[in-house]
Design a protein around this motif. Structure first.
Motif, PDB file in Angstrom:
ATOM      1  N   ILE A   1       6.156  -2.639   6.759  1.00  0.00           N
ATOM      2  CA  ILE A   1       5.848  -1.811   5.590  1.00  0.00           C
ATOM      3  C   ILE A   1       6.789  -0.606   5.620  1.00  0.00           C
ATOM      4  N   ALA A   2       7.640  -0.510   4.608  1.00  0.00           N
ATOM      5  CA  ALA A   2       8.654   0.549   4.573  1.00  0.00           C
ATOM      6  C   ALA A   2       8.496   1.343   3.276  1.00  0.00           C
ATOM      7  N   THR A   3       7.359   2.029   3.157  1.00  0.00           N
ATOM      8  CA  THR A   3       7.039   2.808   1.961  1.00  0.00           C
ATOM      9  C   THR A   3       6.648   4.223   2.396  1.00  0.00           C
ATOM     10  N   PRO A   4       6.546   5.178   1.458  1.00  0.00           N
ATOM     11  CA  PRO A   4       6.012   6.497   1.838  1.00  0.00           C
ATOM     12  C   PRO A   4       4.627   6.370   2.482  1.00  0.00           C
ATOM     13  N   ALA A   5       4.307   7.316   3.355  1.00  0.00           N
ATOM     14  CA  ALA A   5       3.075   7.242   4.150  1.00  0.00           C
ATOM     15  C   ALA A   5       1.797   6.978   3.337  1.00  0.00           C
ATOM     16  N   PRO A   6       1.560   7.679   2.207  1.00  0.00           N
ATOM     17  CA  PRO A   6       0.314   7.424   1.475  1.00  0.00           C
ATOM     18  C   PRO A   6       0.215   5.980   0.964  1.00  0.00           C
ATOM     19  N   GLN A   7       1.346   5.410   0.563  1.00  0.00           N
ATOM     20  CA  GLN A   7       1.343   4.018   0.090  1.00  0.00           C
ATOM     21  C   GLN A   7       1.172   3.057   1.270  1.00  0.00           C
ATOM     22  N   ALA A   8       1.759   3.417   2.419  1.00  0.00           N
ATOM     23  CA  ALA A   8       1.620   2.568   3.612  1.00  0.00           C
ATOM     24  C   ALA A   8       0.164   2.544   4.067  1.00  0.00           C
ATOM     25  N   THR A   9      -0.500   3.693   4.023  1.00  0.00           N
ATOM     26  CA  THR A   9      -1.899   3.790   4.467  1.00  0.00           C
ATOM     27  C   THR A   9      -2.768   2.752   3.770  1.00  0.00           C
ATOM     28  N   ALA A  10      -2.574   2.613   2.465  1.00  0.00           N
ATOM     29  CA  ALA A  10      -3.388   1.691   1.669  1.00  0.00           C
ATOM     30  C   ALA A  10      -3.158   0.229   2.051  1.00  0.00           C
ATOM     31  N   LEU A  11      -1.996  -0.060   2.666  1.00  0.00           N
ATOM     32  CA  LEU A  11      -1.675  -1.459   3.009  1.00  0.00           C
ATOM     33  C   LEU A  11      -2.006  -1.795   4.460  1.00  0.00           C
ATOM     34  N   LEU A  12      -2.559  -0.814   5.190  1.00  0.00           N
ATOM     35  CA  LEU A  12      -2.760  -0.993   6.636  1.00  0.00           C
ATOM     36  C   LEU A  12      -4.222  -1.236   7.027  1.00  0.00           C
ATOM     37  N   ALA A  13      -5.014  -1.782   6.100  1.00  0.00           N
ATOM     38  CA  ALA A  13      -6.424  -2.039   6.396  1.00  0.00           C
ATOM     39  C   ALA A  13      -6.597  -2.914   7.634  1.00  0.00           C
ATOM     40  N   ALA A  14      -5.645  -3.810   7.876  1.00  0.00           N
ATOM     41  CA  ALA A  14      -5.743  -4.733   9.024  1.00  0.00           C
ATOM     42  C   ALA A  14      -5.459  -4.044  10.357  1.00  0.00           C
ATOM     43  N   ALA A  15      -4.901  -2.832  10.308  1.00  0.00           N
ATOM     44  CA  ALA A  15      -4.552  -2.114  11.541  1.00  0.00           C
ATOM     45  C   ALA A  15      -5.019  -0.664  11.432  1.00  0.00           C
ATOM     46  N   PRO A  16      -6.317  -0.414  11.696  1.00  0.00           N
ATOM     47  CA  PRO A  16      -6.901   0.930  11.495  1.00  0.00           C
ATOM     48  C   PRO A  16      -6.167   2.054  12.223  1.00  0.00           C
ATOM     49  N   LYS A  17      -5.649   1.770  13.447  1.00  0.00           N
ATOM     50  CA  LYS A  17      -4.948   2.831  14.198  1.00  0.00           C
ATOM     51  C   LYS A  17      -3.680   3.262  13.452  1.00  0.00           C
ATOM     52  N   LEU A  18      -2.930   2.286  12.962  1.00  0.00           N
ATOM     53  CA  LEU A  18      -1.706   2.608  12.211  1.00  0.00           C
ATOM     54  C   LEU A  18      -2.072   3.308  10.902  1.00  0.00           C
ATOM     55  N   ALA A  19      -3.146   2.828  10.274  1.00  0.00           N
ATOM     56  CA  ALA A  19      -3.587   3.437   9.010  1.00  0.00           C
ATOM     57  C   ALA A  19      -3.919   4.905   9.206  1.00  0.00           C
ATOM     58  N   SER A  20      -4.590   5.225  10.324  1.00  0.00           N
ATOM     59  CA  SER A  20      -4.982   6.627  10.506  1.00  0.00           C
ATOM     60  C   SER A  20      -3.773   7.501  10.841  1.00  0.00           C
ATOM     61  N   ALA A  21      -2.778   6.950  11.540  1.00  0.00           N
ATOM     62  CA  ALA A  21      -1.537   7.719  11.796  1.00  0.00           C
ATOM     63  C   ALA A  21      -0.832   8.012  10.475  1.00  0.00           C
ATOM     64  N   ALA A  22      -0.704   6.995   9.629  1.00  0.00           N
ATOM     65  CA  ALA A  22      -0.024   7.175   8.336  1.00  0.00           C
ATOM     66  C   ALA A  22      -0.815   8.129   7.433  1.00  0.00           C
ATOM     67  N   ALA A  23      -2.144   8.034   7.487  1.00  0.00           N
ATOM     68  CA  ALA A  23      -2.991   8.881   6.640  1.00  0.00           C
ATOM     69  C   ALA A  23      -2.853  10.357   7.001  1.00  0.00           C
ATOM     70  N   GLY A  24      -2.463  10.631   8.244  1.00  0.00           N
ATOM     71  CA  GLY A  24      -2.311  12.015   8.687  1.00  0.00           C
ATOM     72  C   GLY A  24      -0.995  12.658   8.262  1.00  0.00           C
ATOM     73  N   VAL A  25      -0.116  11.878   7.638  1.00  0.00           N
ATOM     74  CA  VAL A  25       1.196  12.410   7.224  1.00  0.00           C
ATOM     75  C   VAL A  25       1.113  12.936   5.796  1.00  0.00           C
ATOM     76  N   LYS A  26       1.421  14.225   5.646  1.00  0.00           N
ATOM     77  CA  LYS A  26       1.389  14.833   4.315  1.00  0.00           C
ATOM     78  C   LYS A  26       2.794  14.753   3.729  1.00  0.00           C
TER      79      LYS A  26
END
Length: 327
Positions: free
Chosen positions: A156-181
């Protein structure tokens, strides 16, 4: 049958990963919600010629990226840009020359990503809304409800907020991406029939709604007779005026530009505004790339490193390296 690798996003990070994986003999399929490649390196075609509304230029410091930029240069995709630079601070405009080598895509910024794309299979105007794993492989669902796959791995090579939405299968990665403003930027292009009387070709701006402006025709391969300027608003101003109608954005930034040049500026013959919701990360991280190796899910982007074009390219290389090493 070779199961391909899916890469979502055709900005510099996604295309850097694509190139590294292709060089290692992998089959890659690309997906992008836009009609063309480039992400924030894309150019907008207009009545005033091609306009770089996103990334204005880039520099190369890391020796690997320096080598890559030399290759782009040799291919005719990039050229050096040596503008007359100024600083605007406290109402004063002062020359601000420096020794940095600045590069731009030629004849437009998107020439680089178009070159990197090469012959890779790509699905444009295809917004991926879900990344999910079947028994053995990954599948992607798009906004139209179509399913794509199977894929052995997904990057997934998108801005962090868009990546977060696609990372449901990997909660740890999703939470790292969600923390990026990520900060927004309003960009405005103005074209004038008669050239503005100023030596300024690029300017770093403080104490103004603007934080950068560039004379488009000063970049290699872009002079089409009109005097075209690209203005970028500051993150703060952009955030405060995030939902302002485009006409009002153009009017206000045109006013700030006239104030900066202390001139009675003519009305532009052409104007255009573009809102980058996720223009740049608010702070830098040293992740390189994010990975869940067991799942075969990887994330890259400028926000995983420095927020610069170089950071995006290095992040894509890192995602590809980690994927390849774990096969």
């Amino acid at each position: 049958m070779t199961v391909p690798i899916a890469i979502i996003g055709t900005g510099i990070a996604g295309l850097s990963a694509t190139q590294a994986l292709r060089d290692a003999g992998h089959v890659v399929q690309l997906f992008d919600k836009s009609r063309g490649s480039g992400g924030r390196m894309s150019s907008k075609r207009s009545d005033a010629g091609a306009l770089d509304m996103g990334a204005q230029y880039f520099t190369a410091r890391d020796r690997r990226f320096v080598t890559e930029v030399q290759r782009w240069h040799a291919n005719g995709w990039a050229a050096e840009w040596a503008p007359q630079l100024y600083n605007f601070h406290g109402g004063q405009l002062t020359p601000s020359p420096d020794e940095q080598t600045r590069w731009v895509g030629t004849p437009r910024m998107s020439a680089i990503t178009r070159g990197l794309l090469g012959e890779t299979e790509v699905h444009f105007a295809c917004r991926i809304t879900e990344v999910y794993r079947g028994e053995r492989h990954w599948h992607l669902q798009d906004a139209e409800g179509f399913t794509h796959g199977p894929f052995s791995h997904v990057i997934i090579a998108t801005p962090a907020p868009q990546a977060t939405a696609l990372l449901a299968a990997a909660p740890k990665l999703a939470s790292a991406a969600a923390g990026v403003k990520m900060d927004p930027t309003w960009a405005v292009a103005l074209a004038f029939e008669t050239a503005l009387e100023t030596p300024v070709e690029g300017c770093f701006v403080q104490d103004s709604p603007l934080d950068w402006l560039a004379r488009n025709r000063s970049k290699p391969g872009r002079d089409n007779g009109l005097d075209t300027w690209v203005l970028h608003a500051s993150s703060t101003w952009s955030r405060q005026h995030i939902d302002l109608p485009k006409e009002a954005v153009i009017e206000q930034l045109h006013g700030a530009f006239a104030e900066l040049l202390h001139s009675a500026m003519p009305a532009p013959s052409f104007s255009l505004a573009h809102r980058w919701l996720y223009a740049r990360p608010a702070s830098s991280h040293e992740w390189g790339a994010l990975a869940d190796v067991d799942l075969g899910l990887y994330v890259c982007g400028d926000w995983c490193l420095s927020g610069r074009v170089e950071g995006a390219w290095l992040s894509g290389q890192e995602a590809a390296r980690r994927l390849h090493e774990n096969l």
